[in-house]
Design a protein around this motif. Structure first.
Motif, short mmCIF file in Angstrom:
data_model
loop_
_atom_site.label_atom_id
_atom_site.label_comp_id
_atom_site.label_asym_id
_atom_site.label_seq_id
_atom_site.Cartn_x
_atom_site.Cartn_y
_atom_site.Cartn_z
N ILE A 193 50.87 41.07 33.77
CA ILE A 193 49.72 40.59 34.54
C ILE A 193 50.15 40.36 35.99
O ILE A 193 51.12 39.66 36.26
N LEU A 194 49.40 40.97 36.92
CA LEU A 194 49.68 40.85 38.35
C LEU A 194 48.39 40.54 39.10
O LEU A 194 47.30 40.86 38.63
N HIS A 195 48.54 39.92 40.26
CA HIS A 195 47.39 39.68 41.14
C HIS A 195 47.16 40.91 42.02
O HIS A 195 48.12 41.54 42.47
N SER A 196 45.89 41.22 42.29
CA SER A 196 45.58 42.29 43.24
C SER A 196 45.97 41.86 44.65
O SER A 196 45.93 40.66 44.98
N LEU A 197 46.34 42.84 45.46
CA LEU A 197 46.65 42.65 46.88
C LEU A 197 47.85 41.73 47.12
O LEU A 197 47.90 40.97 48.07
N HIS A 198 48.83 41.82 46.23
CA HIS A 198 50.10 41.11 46.37
C HIS A 198 51.23 42.14 46.31
O HIS A 198 51.06 43.22 45.75
N LYS A 199 52.38 41.79 46.85
CA LYS A 199 53.52 42.71 46.87
C LYS A 199 54.49 42.32 45.76
O LYS A 199 54.85 41.15 45.61
N TYR A 200 54.92 43.35 45.00
CA TYR A 200 55.79 43.13 43.86
C TYR A 200 57.00 44.06 43.87
O TYR A 200 57.01 45.08 44.57
N GLN A 201 57.99 43.69 43.05
CA GLN A 201 59.22 44.45 42.89
C GLN A 201 59.48 44.65 41.40
O GLN A 201 59.49 43.68 40.64
N ALA A 202 59.70 45.91 41.00
CA ALA A 202 60.06 46.20 39.61
C ALA A 202 61.55 45.93 39.42
O ALA A 202 62.35 46.21 40.31
N GLU B 6 48.28 33.88 45.52
CA GLU B 6 47.67 33.11 44.44
C GLU B 6 48.80 32.54 43.58
O GLU B 6 49.94 33.02 43.64
N ALA B 7 48.48 31.56 42.77
CA ALA B 7 49.49 30.94 41.90
C ALA B 7 50.16 32.00 41.04
O ALA B 7 49.51 32.92 40.54
N ARG B 8 51.47 31.86 40.89
CA ARG B 8 52.23 32.84 40.11
C ARG B 8 51.75 32.83 38.66
O ARG B 8 51.53 31.78 38.06
N LEU B 9 51.62 34.04 38.12
CA LEU B 9 51.16 34.20 36.74
C LEU B 9 52.34 34.09 35.78
O LEU B 9 53.50 34.23 36.20
N PRO B 10 52.07 33.86 34.50
CA PRO B 10 53.17 33.79 33.54
C PRO B 10 53.98 35.10 33.56
O PRO B 10 53.41 36.19 33.63
N THR C 6 43.83 38.08 33.80
CA THR C 6 44.67 36.91 33.54
C THR C 6 44.55 36.40 32.10
O THR C 6 45.36 35.60 31.67
N LEU C 7 43.55 36.88 31.36
CA LEU C 7 43.38 36.50 29.96
C LEU C 7 43.84 37.61 29.02
O LEU C 7 43.49 37.61 27.84
N ASP C 8 44.64 38.54 29.52
CA ASP C 8 45.08 39.70 28.74
C ASP C 8 45.74 39.27 27.43
O ASP C 8 46.61 38.40 27.43
N ILE D 49 45.97 48.59 39.50
CA ILE D 49 45.91 47.75 38.31
C ILE D 49 44.44 47.56 37.95
O ILE D 49 43.58 47.56 38.82
N THR D 50 44.18 47.46 36.66
CA THR D 50 42.80 47.32 36.17
C THR D 50 42.75 46.24 35.09
O THR D 50 43.78 45.83 34.56
N LYS D 51 41.55 45.82 34.75
CA LYS D 51 41.37 44.83 33.68
C LYS D 51 41.85 45.38 32.34
O LYS D 51 42.42 44.67 31.53
N LYS D 52 41.60 46.68 32.09
CA LYS D 52 41.97 47.30 30.82
C LYS D 52 43.45 47.66 30.76
O LYS D 52 43.95 48.02 29.70
N GLY D 53 44.14 47.60 31.88
CA GLY D 53 45.56 47.97 31.91
C GLY D 53 45.73 49.40 32.38
O GLY D 53 44.97 50.28 32.00
#
Length: 193
Positions: free
Chosen positions: A146-155, A102-106, A138-140, A50-54
């Protein structure tokens, strides 16, 4: 005397779900089209950049859907949710928990650009979510997930019956595939990936 329940194989089948038209609801199924590629990554621990630019997902999420009513309209959505409440670090050739998340993002969703479309449309093709982009900004303002780096996610993929994009309200079905779990990174950590 305590109540006893019957073993599951002796219970009557549950009643069929009903939609607004009084007909039995079709059994909607989704299969992961590129499951072998996802499994290859999953065996070594899928990392998603993941990157700042998407950045687009790799591997891409491609699915095939069946069981839709050919004449009804549906919206297909992709969202990505946290798997757990931890933060990870790659150390000694594997991922280890190093603290709380980290706190969950929107929550944001990616609406497939063909939405809404008829069941016939969705069932006659492979559905790719290759246009979905992930970011750690986080200001995208682009509408990326929007995701946090170094966290585990599920699509997750959602199929929502609808009349149009602005009026959801029909049956909603959510599908996940264990192979599509990943850890977000800004650069690959595991050289096997």
């Amino acid at each position: 005397m305590a109540a006893r329940s019957l073993p599951p194989h002796l219970l009557p089948p549950p009643p069929a779900k009903r939609d607004n038209f009084g007909k039995s609801e079709d059994i909607i199924k989704i299969e992961l089209e590129n499951v072998s590629l996802w499994k290859q990554f999953s065996t070594v621990g899928t990392e998603m950049i993941i990157t700042k630019k998407g950045r687009r997902m790799f591997p891409q999420l491609k699915v095939k859907v069946s069981g839709l009513n050919p004449s009804l309209r549906y919206i297909l959505l992709l969202d990505i949710i946290p798997v757990d409440s931890f933060r990870y670090r790659f150390q000694d050739d594997n991922w280890q928990v190093v603290g709380g998340a980290e706190a969950r993002l929107p929550d944001r969703v990616f609406i497939h650009p063909d939405s809404p479309a008829t069941g016939e449309h969705w069932q006659n093709r492979t559905i790719s979510f290759h246009r979905a982009k992930l970011t750690n900004n986080t200001l995208d303002g682009q509408g990326y997930i929007i995701l946090h780096s170094l966290h585990k996610y599920q699509a997750r993929v959602h199929v929502v019956e609808t009349r149009d994009v602005m009026m959801w309200g029909g049956a909603q079905h959510t599908f996940t595939f264990p192979e599509t779990q990943f850890i977000t990174v800004t650069a690959y950590q595991n050289n096997k990936v």
